[in-house]
Design an enzyme around this catalytic site. Structure first.
Site, PDB file in Angstrom:
ATOM      1  N   GLU A   1       0.823  -1.209   0.000  1.00 28.20           N
ATOM      2  CA  GLU A   1       0.000   0.000   0.000  1.00 28.20           C
ATOM      3  C   GLU A   1       0.859   1.261   0.000  1.00 28.20           C
ATOM      4  OE1 GLU A   1      -3.156   0.256  -0.519  1.00 28.20           O
ATOM      5  OE2 GLU A   1      -3.417  -1.911  -0.594  1.00 28.20           O
TER       6      GLU A   1
ATOM      7  N   CYS B   1     -12.607   1.692 -16.099  1.00 27.70           N
ATOM      8  CA  CYS B   1     -12.970   3.099 -15.905  1.00 27.70           C
ATOM      9  C   CYS B   1     -11.697   3.952 -15.948  1.00 27.70           C
ATOM     10  CB  CYS B   1     -13.700   3.275 -14.577  1.00 27.70           C
ATOM     11  SG  CYS B   1     -14.622   4.824 -14.433  1.00 27.70           S
TER      12      CYS B   1
ATOM     13  N   CYS C   1     -16.959   1.446 -21.033  1.00 33.77           N
ATOM     14  CA  CYS C   1     -18.212   1.425 -20.278  1.00 33.77           C
ATOM     15  C   CYS C   1     -19.076   0.195 -20.594  1.00 33.77           C
ATOM     16  CB  CYS C   1     -18.996   2.700 -20.546  1.00 33.77           C
ATOM     17  SG  CYS C   1     -18.119   4.199 -20.029  1.00 33.77           S
TER      18      CYS C   1
ATOM     19  N   CYS D   1     -18.454  -2.628 -18.214  1.00 41.89           N
ATOM     20  CA  CYS D   1     -18.273  -2.254 -16.809  1.00 41.89           C
ATOM     21  C   CYS D   1     -19.404  -2.799 -15.936  1.00 41.89           C
ATOM     22  CB  CYS D   1     -18.220  -0.735 -16.690  1.00 41.89           C
ATOM     23  SG  CYS D   1     -17.955  -0.167 -15.000  1.00 41.89           S
TER      24      CYS D   1
ATOM     25  N   CYS E   1     -24.746   3.597 -13.787  1.00 49.01           N
ATOM     26  CA  CYS E   1     -23.764   4.693 -13.837  1.00 49.01           C
ATOM     27  C   CYS E   1     -24.390   5.935 -14.470  1.00 49.01           C
ATOM     28  CB  CYS E   1     -22.544   4.261 -14.641  1.00 49.01           C
ATOM     29  SG  CYS E   1     -21.277   5.539 -14.767  1.00 49.01           S
TER      30      CYS E   1
END
Length: 322
Positions: free
Chosen positions: A40, A187, A194, A197, A203
């Site tokens: 991370e 995205c 799209c 997705c 969306c």
DNA sequence: TACCCGTGGGT
DNA sequence: TACCCAAGGGT
């Protein structure tokens, strides 16, 4: 009470992850809080490819546990971080290793109090290492939220509200990982896909995703012209450790502004280095001097942590010495 | 809040 | 090429 509004999307996400999730990423195949935390930190403002191919395994090879990080000098951590950038991350990692004595706390609230761990990283580590059901808010999630809710511009407080509204509290690990995979592969900030997705049905930004978020006006980066003066006595060269915020803790050749080159110097070459807020245009010269405090041979310099610019200067020096 | 903090990928 | 920007956090 569970919100049913996004059940379809949550189901789509679980299915999508089974088919397309990056399940082989090493930090998704460990229960080690340290290995997850390290990923991370390394991945902050840094692409997966860079961390995976050049830094993650090498760092773990050198420091298998967080206790191993605590037991060395910060310079050794910086050396392992060399080339990765944002070196405050390395110094905070070392600080956190010492403060925690190599044992990370097991919840987001405590994690966020540690140096170098903000809210999103705290949530990520808490979720991925300790199964705490909290959303994350990295660049991928932000872009998805902007488009999904058709928001052109807003602050982080509002984005966190949207993140909490949308996330799957029952399958948070997969949800968070999938958000990053979708942000990375579907995205995307240019040419989003799209039609494939999992969010497509609900969306609000799918008709014109590039409207979200609104682009900010960029400022042109200023250019700093500097001369990197490599002072030397015979085969030993002068470097000093940076104490300013920029590249703090790394070793560097002397930089001069408005430096006049004369016959006593050898011009080694020029290079450019692009930083976030300026571009360095450097010319490198070699100049003999009397003995100073920090002198190093070429071999010794290779053991110091250098910035990209100083590594370019070192390369010019080595070409000259050959 | 706005700015600072590195380097390299992708277009 | 020049530009945007990436698994953000600190100040």
């Amino acid at each position: 009470m569970k919100t049913v509004k996004y059940n379809i999307i949550h189901q789509n996400i679980l299915t999508w992850y089974e088919e397309h999730g990056r399940v082989t990423l090493p930090w998704r195949n460990t229960n080690s809080p340290y290995e997850i935390y390290l990923s991370e930190i390394m991945l902050q403002q840094t692409q997966v490819k860079t961390v995976l191919e050049r830094f993650y395994f090498q760092f773990l090879e050198k420091f298998p546990t967080l206790k191993d990080v605590a037991d060395v000098a910060v310079d050794d951590v910086l050396k392992a971080w060399e080339g990765l950038g944002y070196y405050t991350r390395a110094r905070n990692l070392h600080k956190t290793a010492i403060e925690t004595k190599g044992i990370l706390p097991n919840n987001a609230e405590a994690l966020e109090k540690l140096s170098g761990i903000g809210k999103s990283t705290a949530h990520a580590v808490a979720c991925f290492a300790f199964d705490e059901a909290l959303p994350i808010l990295d660049a991928n999630v932000k872009r998805i939220l902007y488009r999904f809710f058709a928001v052109k511009s807003c602050n982080d407080k509002k984005l966190w509200e949207l993140a909490y509204k949308l996330y799957d509290k029952d399958n948070t690990y997969i949800y968070n990982q999938t958000m990053m995979d979708i942000g990375s592969a579907i995205c995307t900030h240019k040419n989003p896909l799209c039609n494939t997705c999992p969010f497509e049905s609900l969306c609000q930004g799918k008709e014109n995703p590039l409207l979200y978020p609104e682009k900010k006006k960029k400022q042109k980066k200023p250019i700093r012209k500097r001369t990197l003066v490599i002072y030397h006595k015979e085969n030993r060269y002068v470097l000093a450790q940076n104490s300013e915020r920029l590249l703090s803790g790394l070793w560097a050749f002397k930089q001069e502004e408005d430096f006049k080159v004369n016959d006593y110097m050898t011009e080694l070459g020029e290079f450019k280095q692009h930083y976030t807020h300026f571009t360095l245009e450097a010319s490198v010269v070699l100049l003999s001097c009397e003995e100073q405090e920090n002198y190093f041979t070429i071999d010794e310099i290779h053991d110091l942590a250098l910035s990209g610019a100083d590594r370019k200067a070192l390369a010019l020096l080595e070409m000259h010495c050959q």
